[in-house]
Design an enzyme around this catalytic site. Structure first.
Site, PDB file in Angstrom:
ATOM      1  CB  SER A 170      45.275  33.374  32.641  1.00 47.67           C
ATOM      2  OG  SER A 170      44.524  32.242  32.258  1.00 47.67           O
ATOM      3  CE1 TYR A 230      40.981  36.051  32.544  1.00 48.99           C
ATOM      4  CE2 TYR A 230      41.570  34.009  31.427  1.00 48.99           C
ATOM      5  CZ  TYR A 230      41.614  34.817  32.550  1.00 48.99           C
ATOM      6  OH  TYR A 230      42.304  34.403  33.671  1.00 48.99           O
TER       7      TYR A 230
HETATM    8  P1  NAI Z   1      38.324  36.399  42.062  1.00 51.23           P
HETATM    9  O1  NAI Z   1      37.168  36.847  41.264  1.00 51.23           O
HETATM   10  O2  NAI Z   1      38.104  35.807  43.400  1.00 51.23           O
HETATM   11  O3  NAI Z   1      39.387  37.567  42.257  1.00 51.23           O
HETATM   12  C1  NAI Z   1      39.516  38.666  41.407  1.00 51.23           C
HETATM   13  C2  NAI Z   1      39.564  39.888  42.286  1.00 51.23           C
HETATM   14  O4  NAI Z   1      39.801  41.039  41.464  1.00 51.23           O
HETATM   15  C3  NAI Z   1      38.224  40.106  42.988  1.00 51.23           C
HETATM   16  O5  NAI Z   1      38.470  40.403  44.350  1.00 51.23           O
HETATM   17  C4  NAI Z   1      37.634  41.299  42.272  1.00 51.23           C
HETATM   18  O6  NAI Z   1      36.781  42.065  43.064  1.00 51.23           O
HETATM   19  C5  NAI Z   1      38.915  42.035  41.905  1.00 51.23           C
HETATM   20  N1  NAI Z   1      38.669  43.020  40.860  1.00 51.23           N
HETATM   21  C6  NAI Z   1      38.113  42.837  39.646  1.00 51.23           C
HETATM   22  N2  NAI Z   1      38.000  44.000  39.002  1.00 51.23           N
HETATM   23  C7  NAI Z   1      38.526  44.944  39.816  1.00 51.23           C
HETATM   24  C8  NAI Z   1      38.697  46.343  39.727  1.00 51.23           C
HETATM   25  N3  NAI Z   1      38.296  47.023  38.659  1.00 51.23           N
HETATM   26  N4  NAI Z   1      39.272  46.993  40.764  1.00 51.23           N
HETATM   27  C9  NAI Z   1      39.671  46.331  41.869  1.00 51.23           C
HETATM   28  N5  NAI Z   1      39.536  45.005  42.015  1.00 51.23           N
HETATM   29  C10 NAI Z   1      38.960  44.330  41.011  1.00 51.23           C
HETATM   30  O7  NAI Z   1      39.101  35.378  41.131  1.00 51.23           O
HETATM   31  P2  NAI Z   1      40.581  34.796  41.179  1.00 51.23           P
HETATM   32  O8  NAI Z   1      40.476  33.488  40.526  1.00 51.23           O
HETATM   33  O9  NAI Z   1      41.165  34.893  42.523  1.00 51.23           O
HETATM   34  O10 NAI Z   1      41.332  35.774  40.173  1.00 51.23           O
HETATM   35  C11 NAI Z   1      42.537  36.446  40.486  1.00 51.23           C
HETATM   36  C12 NAI Z   1      43.395  36.550  39.239  1.00 51.23           C
HETATM   37  O11 NAI Z   1      43.754  35.244  38.826  1.00 51.23           O
HETATM   38  C13 NAI Z   1      42.654  37.199  38.050  1.00 51.23           C
HETATM   39  O12 NAI Z   1      43.534  38.080  37.385  1.00 51.23           O
HETATM   40  C14 NAI Z   1      42.326  35.994  37.161  1.00 51.23           C
HETATM   41  O13 NAI Z   1      42.246  36.327  35.809  1.00 51.23           O
HETATM   42  C15 NAI Z   1      43.531  35.104  37.443  1.00 51.23           C
HETATM   43  N6  NAI Z   1      43.320  33.695  37.102  1.00 51.23           N
HETATM   44  C16 NAI Z   1      42.389  32.925  37.774  1.00 51.23           C
HETATM   45  C17 NAI Z   1      42.196  31.595  37.422  1.00 51.23           C
HETATM   46  C18 NAI Z   1      41.207  30.716  38.110  1.00 51.23           C
HETATM   47  O14 NAI Z   1      40.958  29.589  37.615  1.00 51.23           O
HETATM   48  N7  NAI Z   1      40.608  31.112  39.218  1.00 51.23           N
HETATM   49  C19 NAI Z   1      42.973  30.992  36.327  1.00 51.23           C
HETATM   50  C20 NAI Z   1      43.913  31.872  35.717  1.00 51.23           C
HETATM   51  C21 NAI Z   1      44.070  33.175  36.098  1.00 51.23           C
END
Ligand code: NAI
Length: 255
Positions: free
Chosen positions: A140, A153
């Site tokens: 991130s 975070y």
């Molecule tokens: P999201 O919430 O749609 O995706 C995260 C996914 O990780 C979800 O499918 C969730 O169920 C899964 N997850 C969480 N804990 C888990 C576990 N213990 N076991 C298996 N799966 C698990 O959100 P997004 O935005 O797609 O996030 C993806 C990555 O991108 C994350 O690492 C987040 O920190 C990073 N990110 C997102 C940003 C944003 O603005 N959306 C900005 C910077 C980084």
């Protein structure tokens, strides 16, 4: 490396950046392993991969990355016999001021965002050495820059960045590359999961026009494209890199 026929694990593949990334790998002809906790959402992500490439070979693993890392890698090897790319994408974000947050939040975030990345990397590494594969971590902008009310975070993602560089050095002699993408604000469910209401989210996105130099937030496709770049041979001389995909947010400084 052409991505065709490569075996790629994407964690957190049932939504957001992970789902779009899985779809992008499917489009490039890779064999995609989708890892997520929610079976219904995984099925929807599978359908999107098939729509992108009707010949794609898929494996969905319902799993929690904090406890099932070894099983995720073993199930992949049992099915496909090899592993070429690991995308550590699963993660969570939570807000909290240091005067209010409890240690449970810190532990929860470190467990999911950092410890699971360590575990998956450890179990995947011997297989990546065999294929001369690579790892892409989804970090991130919060790993590279500091923001108030998000210490757990930001600290977890800064650790992911450092882990990326250290493992890149550990595995360089084996020709296994390790890189990270550092997204700015990307439109996914992540912010609503953090507890933002629709109104707060709309306001936040408006505010983001000022905090991203390009004057807008990003899309999941823009992050997936960078992940595909790192995973492919086009990035064959790049390892240990942390790449902001953030519309220039990292370059800005308050005045
Ligand atoms: P999201 O919430 O749609 O995706 C995260 C996914 O990780 C979800 O499918 C969730 O169920 C899964 N997850 C969480 N804990 C888990 C576990 N213990 N076991 C298996 N799966 C698990 O959100 P997004 O935005 O797609 O996030 C993806 C990555 O991108 C994350 O690492 C987040 O920190 C990073 N990110 C997102 C940003 C944003 O603005 N959306 C900005 C910077 C980084």
């Amino acid at each position: 490396m052409s991505l065709a026929e490569k075996v790629v694990i994407v964690t957190g593949a049932s939504s957001g950046i992970g789902a779009t990334t899985a779809e992008a790998f499917a489009k490039h002809g890779a064999k995609v392993v989708l890892v997520g906790r929610n079976e219904t959402n995984l099925k929807a992500a599978e359908a999107a991969c098939k729509a992108a490439n009707n010949k794609v070979e898929l494996l969905s693993i319902t799993a929690d990355v904090t406890v099932d890392a070894e099983r995720i890698i073993k199930t992949t090897i049992d099915k496909f016999g090899q592993l070429d790319v690991l995308v550590n994408n699963a993660g969570i974000a939570e807000l909290g001021h240091i005067l209010d947050i409890d240690v449970e939040q810190f532990d929860r975030i470190m467990n999911i965002n950092l410890r699971s990345v360590f575990l998956l990397t450890k179990f995947a590494a011997p297989h990546l050495v065999k294929t001369q594969g690579n790892i892409v971590n989804v970090s991130s902008i919060g790993g590279l820059r500091s923001f108030p009310d998000t210490s757990s975070y930001c600290t977890s993602k800064a650790a992911v960045d450092q882990f990326t560089r250290c493992i890149a050095l550990d595995l360089a002699a084996k020709n296994v590359r390790v890189n990270a993408v550092n997204p700015g604000v990307i439109v996914t469910e992540a912010h609503r999961r953090m507890g933002m209401s629709e109104e707060e989210y709309a306001k936040y996105l408006e505010h983001c026009k000022d905090t991203h130099a390009l004057g807008r937030v990003g899309s999941t496709k823009e992050v997936a494209d960078a992940i595909i770049f790192f995973a492919s041979d086009t990035a064959s001389f790049i390892t240990g890199a942390t790449l902001p995909i953030d519309g220039g947010k990292h370059a800005m400084c308050p005045r």
